[in-house]
Design an enzyme around this catalytic site. Structure first.
Site, PDB file in Angstrom:
ATOM      1  N   CYS A 194       0.126   3.820   2.742  1.00  0.00           N
ATOM      2  CA  CYS A 194       0.530   3.254   4.043  1.00  0.00           C
ATOM      3  C   CYS A 194       2.032   3.463   4.261  1.00  0.00           C
ATOM      4  O   CYS A 194       2.462   3.811   5.366  1.00  0.00           O
ATOM      5  CB  CYS A 194       0.215   1.757   4.104  1.00  0.00           C
TER       6      CYS A 194
ATOM      7  N   CYS B 266       0.838  -1.201   0.000  1.00  0.00           N
ATOM      8  CA  CYS B 266       0.000   0.000   0.000  1.00  0.00           C
ATOM      9  C   CYS B 266       0.875   1.253   0.000  1.00  0.00           C
ATOM     10  O   CYS B 266       1.561   1.538   0.987  1.00  0.00           O
ATOM     11  CB  CYS B 266      -0.911  -0.040   1.223  1.00  0.00           C
TER      12      CYS B 266
END
Length: 77
Positions: free
Chosen positions: A20, A17
């Site tokens: 993230c 991600c």
């Protein structure tokens, strides 16, 4: 019985991600800035589910919460 509970901030993320990975260093900085809080990193791809609750079942949720509290209390003796 007295349990020492902290406020928990959990970061559920994944290694693939992009956002993230971008926020992770700042999240880590916050964990040092606010030591009174418990900051957790949880990789959702590596998360092992010990318990699972399906549907909005109050009785099952109560049982699971009670079991966790009893387990913590027993381990602190």
């Amino acid at each position: 019985m007295v349990l020492d509970l902290q406020q928990v901030v959990a970061n559920f993320s994944a290694s693939w991600c992009g956002p993230c990975r971008v926020i992770a260093p700042f999240y880590s900085e916050l964990s040092h800035k606010y030591p009174v809080l418990m900051f957790l990193f949880v990789d959702v791809d590596e998360l092992t589910q010990v318990e699972k609750l399906v549907r909005a079942n109050k009785s099952d949720l109560q049982k699971k919460a009670t079991a966790i509290v009893n387990s913590v209390a027993t381990s602190q003796k």
